[in-house]
Design a protein around this motif. Structure first.
Motif, PDB file in Angstrom:
ATOM      1  N   ARG A 116       0.821  -1.214   0.000  1.00 45.49           N
ATOM      2  CA  ARG A 116       0.000   0.000   0.000  1.00 45.49           C
ATOM      3  C   ARG A 116       0.850   1.258   0.000  1.00 45.49           C
ATOM      4  N   ALA A 117       1.992   1.224   0.696  1.00 46.93           N
ATOM      5  CA  ALA A 117       2.882   2.376   0.766  1.00 46.93           C
ATOM      6  C   ALA A 117       3.773   2.479  -0.473  1.00 46.93           C
ATOM      7  N   ALA A 131       0.227   7.659  -5.505  1.00 42.28           N
ATOM      8  CA  ALA A 131       1.490   7.910  -4.805  1.00 42.28           C
ATOM      9  C   ALA A 131       1.276   8.897  -3.667  1.00 42.28           C
ATOM     10  N   GLN A 132       0.405   9.864  -3.862  1.00 42.89           N
ATOM     11  CA  GLN A 132       0.111  10.852  -2.815  1.00 42.89           C
ATOM     12  C   GLN A 132      -0.516  10.168  -1.590  1.00 42.89           C
ATOM     13  N   GLU A 133      -1.438   9.244  -1.823  1.00 46.66           N
ATOM     14  CA  GLU A 133      -2.031   8.478  -0.714  1.00 46.66           C
ATOM     15  C   GLU A 133      -0.972   7.633  -0.025  1.00 46.66           C
ATOM     16  N   ALA A 134      -0.071   7.041  -0.802  1.00 42.83           N
ATOM     17  CA  ALA A 134       0.979   6.192  -0.235  1.00 42.83           C
ATOM     18  C   ALA A 134       1.899   6.996   0.679  1.00 42.83           C
ATOM     19  N   HIS A 135       2.266   8.205   0.271  1.00 46.85           N
ATOM     20  CA  HIS A 135       3.149   9.038   1.087  1.00 46.85           C
ATOM     21  C   HIS A 135       2.501   9.440   2.406  1.00 46.85           C
ATOM     22  N   ALA A 136       1.186   9.436   2.472  1.00 49.47           N
ATOM     23  CA  ALA A 136       0.484   9.775   3.710  1.00 49.47           C
ATOM     24  C   ALA A 136       0.558   8.638   4.733  1.00 49.47           C
ATOM     25  N   LEU A 137       0.989   7.447   4.312  1.00 49.52           N
ATOM     26  CA  LEU A 137       1.054   6.296   5.209  1.00 49.52           C
ATOM     27  C   LEU A 137       2.309   6.284   6.078  1.00 49.52           C
ATOM     28  N   TYR A 138       3.314   7.103   5.734  1.00 46.24           N
ATOM     29  CA  TYR A 138       4.576   7.078   6.469  1.00 46.24           C
ATOM     30  C   TYR A 138       5.238   8.445   6.457  1.00 46.24           C
ATOM     31  N   GLU A 139       6.212   8.596   7.353  1.00 47.25           N
ATOM     32  CA  GLU A 139       7.079   9.777   7.330  1.00 47.25           C
ATOM     33  C   GLU A 139       8.518   9.291   7.301  1.00 47.25           C
ATOM     34  N   PRO A 140       9.346   9.879   6.450  1.00 44.48           N
ATOM     35  CA  PRO A 140      10.744   9.450   6.344  1.00 44.48           C
ATOM     36  C   PRO A 140      11.529   9.759   7.613  1.00 44.48           C
ATOM     37  N   LEU A 141      12.479   8.895   7.922  1.00 41.54           N
ATOM     38  CA  LEU A 141      13.403   9.088   9.045  1.00 41.54           C
ATOM     39  C   LEU A 141      14.810   9.173   8.492  1.00 41.54           C
ATOM     40  N   ASP A 142      15.709   9.711   9.266  1.00 43.49           N
ATOM     41  CA  ASP A 142      17.108   9.761   8.869  1.00 43.49           C
ATOM     42  C   ASP A 142      17.738   8.409   9.151  1.00 43.49           C
ATOM     43  N   ALA A 143      17.980   7.624   8.114  1.00 41.94           N
ATOM     44  CA  ALA A 143      18.509   6.263   8.274  1.00 41.94           C
ATOM     45  C   ALA A 143      19.927   6.259   8.826  1.00 41.94           C
ATOM     46  N   ALA A 144      20.654   7.314   8.582  1.00 41.50           N
ATOM     47  CA  ALA A 144      22.051   7.370   9.037  1.00 41.50           C
ATOM     48  C   ALA A 144      22.154   7.657  10.527  1.00 41.50           C
TER      49      ALA A 144
END
Length: 94
Positions: free
Chosen positions: A14-15, A80-93
């Motif tokens: 879904r994401a 894609a807009q709906e998919a981006h609403a399912l998560y928030e990016p984190l700093d992987a480093a």
């Protein structure tokens, strides 16, 4: 209506992190997905494992490390807009 949890393979699909549910399930079965739930990180081994809002998901895709926080479950694979609403990016480093 809010959904409290979802299968990890369904959520990845879904994401839009996987093109199909079967590809998402294969990512999980390979041990490529790490989930942090209530401060405890585990490597997922079964696509049926649940993900909840607030969980953090970490995986590699196209040579990059992707880290996201789950915001909501969603009820379908949408745009894609709906998919981006399912998560928030984190700093992987970090």
């Amino acid at each position: 209506m809010t959904i409290e949890s979802c299968r990890i393979d369904v959520w990845l699909w879904r994401a839009r992190f996987a093109k199909t549910r079967s590809l998402a399930a294969a990512m999980v079965e390979k041990g490529a997905i790490r989930l942090t739930h209530n401060g405890v990180q585990t490597r997922l081994d079964k696509p049926s494992r649940s993900v909840h809002p607030g969980d953090e998901v970490l995986f590699a895709r196209a040579g990059r490390l992707i880290a996201v926080r789950v915001v909501q479950m969603g009820d379908r694979r949408g745009s894609a807009q709906e998919a981006h609403a399912l998560y928030e990016p984190l700093d992987a480093a970090g």
